[in-house]
Design a protein around this motif. Structure first.
Motif, PDB file in Angstrom:
ATOM      1  N   PRO A 100     -14.866  -6.663  11.089  1.00  0.00           N
ATOM      2  CA  PRO A 100     -14.497  -6.450   9.673  1.00  0.00           C
ATOM      3  C   PRO A 100     -13.122  -5.818   9.511  1.00  0.00           C
ATOM      4  N   MET A 101     -12.710  -4.973  10.479  1.00  0.00           N
ATOM      5  CA  MET A 101     -11.378  -4.380  10.407  1.00  0.00           C
ATOM      6  C   MET A 101     -10.296  -5.459  10.472  1.00  0.00           C
ATOM      7  N   LEU A 102     -10.489  -6.424  11.359  1.00  0.00           N
ATOM      8  CA  LEU A 102      -9.499  -7.495  11.502  1.00  0.00           C
ATOM      9  C   LEU A 102      -9.432  -8.340  10.241  1.00  0.00           C
ATOM     10  N   LEU A 103     -10.592  -8.686   9.690  1.00  0.00           N
ATOM     11  CA  LEU A 103     -10.608  -9.466   8.452  1.00  0.00           C
ATOM     12  C   LEU A 103      -9.958  -8.691   7.310  1.00  0.00           C
ATOM     13  N   ALA A 104     -10.266  -7.404   7.228  1.00  0.00           N
ATOM     14  CA  ALA A 104      -9.686  -6.580   6.172  1.00  0.00           C
ATOM     15  C   ALA A 104      -8.177  -6.435   6.352  1.00  0.00           C
ATOM     16  N   ALA A 105      -7.715  -6.330   7.608  1.00  0.00           N
ATOM     17  CA  ALA A 105      -6.278  -6.192   7.862  1.00  0.00           C
ATOM     18  C   ALA A 105      -5.524  -7.431   7.398  1.00  0.00           C
ATOM     19  N   VAL A 106      -6.068  -8.613   7.680  1.00  0.00           N
ATOM     20  CA  VAL A 106      -5.420  -9.853   7.235  1.00  0.00           C
ATOM     21  C   VAL A 106      -5.405  -9.917   5.712  1.00  0.00           C
ATOM     22  N   ALA A 107      -6.544  -9.601   5.088  1.00  0.00           N
ATOM     23  CA  ALA A 107      -6.623  -9.646   3.627  1.00  0.00           C
ATOM     24  C   ALA A 107      -5.652  -8.665   2.981  1.00  0.00           C
ATOM     25  N   MET A 108      -5.544  -7.459   3.534  1.00  0.00           N
ATOM     26  CA  MET A 108      -4.656  -6.458   2.956  1.00  0.00           C
ATOM     27  C   MET A 108      -3.186  -6.842   3.149  1.00  0.00           C
ATOM     28  N   PHE A 109      -2.857  -7.467   4.282  1.00  0.00           N
ATOM     29  CA  PHE A 109      -1.478  -7.911   4.480  1.00  0.00           C
ATOM     30  C   PHE A 109      -1.106  -8.965   3.449  1.00  0.00           C
ATOM     31  N   TYR A 110      -1.992  -9.929   3.250  1.00  0.00           N
ATOM     32  CA  TYR A 110      -1.725 -10.946   2.233  1.00  0.00           C
ATOM     33  C   TYR A 110      -1.646 -10.323   0.841  1.00  0.00           C
ATOM     34  N   ALA A 111      -2.522  -9.368   0.550  1.00  0.00           N
ATOM     35  CA  ALA A 111      -2.500  -8.702  -0.755  1.00  0.00           C
ATOM     36  C   ALA A 111      -1.179  -7.976  -0.972  1.00  0.00           C
ATOM     37  N   GLY A 112      -0.677  -7.327   0.080  1.00  0.00           N
ATOM     38  CA  GLY A 112       0.598  -6.630  -0.043  1.00  0.00           C
ATOM     39  C   GLY A 112       1.756  -7.565  -0.309  1.00  0.00           C
ATOM     40  N   THR A 113       1.790  -8.697   0.388  1.00  0.00           N
ATOM     41  CA  THR A 113       2.883  -9.653   0.177  1.00  0.00           C
ATOM     42  C   THR A 113       2.798 -10.275  -1.212  1.00  0.00           C
ATOM     43  N   VAL A 114       1.596 -10.579  -1.673  1.00  0.00           N
ATOM     44  CA  VAL A 114       1.440 -11.157  -3.009  1.00  0.00           C
ATOM     45  C   VAL A 114       1.856 -10.146  -4.077  1.00  0.00           C
ATOM     46  N   ALA A 155       7.515  -5.478   4.147  1.00  0.00           N
ATOM     47  CA  ALA A 155       7.314  -4.034   4.000  1.00  0.00           C
ATOM     48  C   ALA A 155       6.025  -3.736   3.248  1.00  0.00           C
ATOM     49  N   PHE A 156       5.769  -4.468   2.167  1.00  0.00           N
ATOM     50  CA  PHE A 156       4.546  -4.229   1.404  1.00  0.00           C
ATOM     51  C   PHE A 156       3.321  -4.689   2.174  1.00  0.00           C
ATOM     52  N   GLY A 157       3.435  -5.797   2.915  1.00  0.00           N
ATOM     53  CA  GLY A 157       2.309  -6.238   3.716  1.00  0.00           C
ATOM     54  C   GLY A 157       1.905  -5.201   4.738  1.00  0.00           C
ATOM     55  N   LEU A 158       2.893  -4.580   5.386  1.00  0.00           N
ATOM     56  CA  LEU A 158       2.596  -3.530   6.359  1.00  0.00           C
ATOM     57  C   LEU A 158       2.108  -2.254   5.678  1.00  0.00           C
ATOM     58  N   ALA A 159       2.691  -1.920   4.528  1.00  0.00           N
ATOM     59  CA  ALA A 159       2.271  -0.708   3.819  1.00  0.00           C
ATOM     60  C   ALA A 159       0.819  -0.802   3.371  1.00  0.00           C
ATOM     61  N   PHE A 160       0.380  -1.989   3.022  1.00  0.00           N
ATOM     62  CA  PHE A 160      -1.000  -2.167   2.571  1.00  0.00           C
ATOM     63  C   PHE A 160      -2.001  -2.095   3.724  1.00  0.00           C
ATOM     64  N   GLU A 161      -1.504  -1.965   4.953  1.00  0.00           N
ATOM     65  CA  GLU A 161      -2.403  -1.784   6.097  1.00  0.00           C
ATOM     66  C   GLU A 161      -2.837  -0.318   6.250  1.00  0.00           C
ATOM     67  N   LEU A 162      -2.296   0.568   5.421  1.00  0.00           N
ATOM     68  CA  LEU A 162      -2.606   1.996   5.551  1.00  0.00           C
ATOM     69  C   LEU A 162      -4.104   2.280   5.517  1.00  0.00           C
ATOM     70  N   PRO A 163      -4.874   1.720   4.581  1.00  0.00           N
ATOM     71  CA  PRO A 163      -6.312   2.029   4.599  1.00  0.00           C
ATOM     72  C   PRO A 163      -6.997   1.597   5.893  1.00  0.00           C
ATOM     73  N   ILE A 164      -6.567   0.491   6.454  1.00  0.00           N
ATOM     74  CA  ILE A 164      -7.176   0.009   7.698  1.00  0.00           C
ATOM     75  C   ILE A 164      -6.909   1.003   8.816  1.00  0.00           C
ATOM     76  N   VAL A 165      -5.672   1.485   8.894  1.00  0.00           N
ATOM     77  CA  VAL A 165      -5.302   2.435   9.941  1.00  0.00           C
ATOM     78  C   VAL A 165      -6.090   3.736   9.774  1.00  0.00           C
ATOM     79  N   VAL A 166      -6.184   4.227   8.543  1.00  0.00           N
ATOM     80  CA  VAL A 166      -6.884   5.492   8.295  1.00  0.00           C
ATOM     81  C   VAL A 166      -8.360   5.368   8.628  1.00  0.00           C
ATOM     82  N   VAL A 167      -8.993   4.287   8.186  1.00  0.00           N
ATOM     83  CA  VAL A 167     -10.417   4.103   8.463  1.00  0.00           C
ATOM     84  C   VAL A 167     -10.654   3.946   9.962  1.00  0.00           C
ATOM     85  N   LEU A 168      -9.752   3.264  10.654  1.00  0.00           N
ATOM     86  CA  LEU A 168      -9.903   3.098  12.098  1.00  0.00           C
ATOM     87  C   LEU A 168      -9.788   4.433  12.817  1.00  0.00           C
TER      88      LEU A 168
END
Length: 246
Positions: A100-114, A155-168
């Motif tokens: 689920p972390m991997l799926l969430a990371a991909v989704a959050m990266f796309y969300a950040g770019t959008v 930059a936004f795609g990577l920034a949106f990975e913050l929740p994934i990093v914190v939860v991990l």
């Protein structure tokens, strides 16, 4: 598997990823002009055009558009191949965490770019162009503009990975929700500094990154707290799961 078998499998993963990315980039070339028109849309909406000042600039920009579009499309496939390579070395409980972390990371990266492309870039373009005067008109090259859009989306795609990093980090026990919540002031300062580095040098761009990223930080704190409660319930119910035994 022996070490040579692992290296051979890794070579296969890398080769397949490169071939798929190259094929996607070739396919991206046929839609690169439409994609470039979409990328330039914030400029045209502001009544401006982009130019190319070097003979190869327009061609190279379309090449970059095709390449990045291909990578954007095949990113889930590449991550899936990498995950399938490392999955056999994970315990069942680790796989239940990583998947689920991997799926969430991909989704959050796309969300950040959008978010960057649909919200931030049009606002920043409007703000920057507002400084034009009768004696000072913008003359923006297509290459420079595309680099700005690509860097901002990344930059936004990577920034949106913050929740994934914190939860991990919380899942492996390196940080706790209480520590994260008590240190929100320090986190806010770090977020503002990082936003200033990753975004154009204007207050609007920094706020457009800092505000949602800080909101994601608080959301990740809540997720870390839920994860800790679930871990405590598992401990109270007998600790390790049967498939983790042995």
């Amino acid at each position: 598997m022996t070490l040579l078998d692992h290296l051979d499998e890794l070579r296969t993963v890398l080769l397949q990823s490169l071939l798929v990315a190259a094929a996607a980039a070739v396919g991206g070339w046929f839609v690169s002009q439409r994609l470039l028109d979409l990328i330039v849309a914030p400029m045209t909406a502001a009544g401006q055009q982009v130019y190319f000042s070097q003979p190869m600039e327009a061609f190279m920009t379309r090449m970059k558009v095709a390449g990045l579009a291909g990578l954007f499309v095949v990113l889930p496939f590449v991550l899936l191949r990498v995950y399938r390579f490392v999955a056999p070395g994970l315990y069942p409980r680790e796989r239940r965490l990583v998947t689920p972390m991997l799926l969430a990371a991909v989704a959050m990266f796309y969300a950040g770019t959008v978010f960057a492309f649909c919200v931030m870039i049009p606002l920043v373009v409007q703000f920057m162009l507002s400084y034009a005067t009768e004696t000072m008109r913008p003359l923006i090259s297509v290459g420079a503009y595309f680099n700005f859009v690509a860097q901002t989306c990344l930059a936004f795609g990577l920034a949106f990975e913050l929740p994934i990093v914190v939860v991990l980090l919380s899942a492996v026990g390196l940080v706790s929700a209480r520590t994260l919540l008590s240190g929100w002031r320090y986190a806010a300062v770090i977020v503002v500094v990082v936003s200033a580095v990753l975004t154009p040098p204007d207050v609007m761009s920094q706020l457009l990154m800092a505000v949602p990223v800080m909101g994601l930080y608080l959301l990740s704190v809540a997720a870390a707290r839920l994860l800790e409660r679930g871990r405590r319930r598992d401990g109270a119910g007998g600790g390790r799961l049967p498939e983790d035994a042995g």
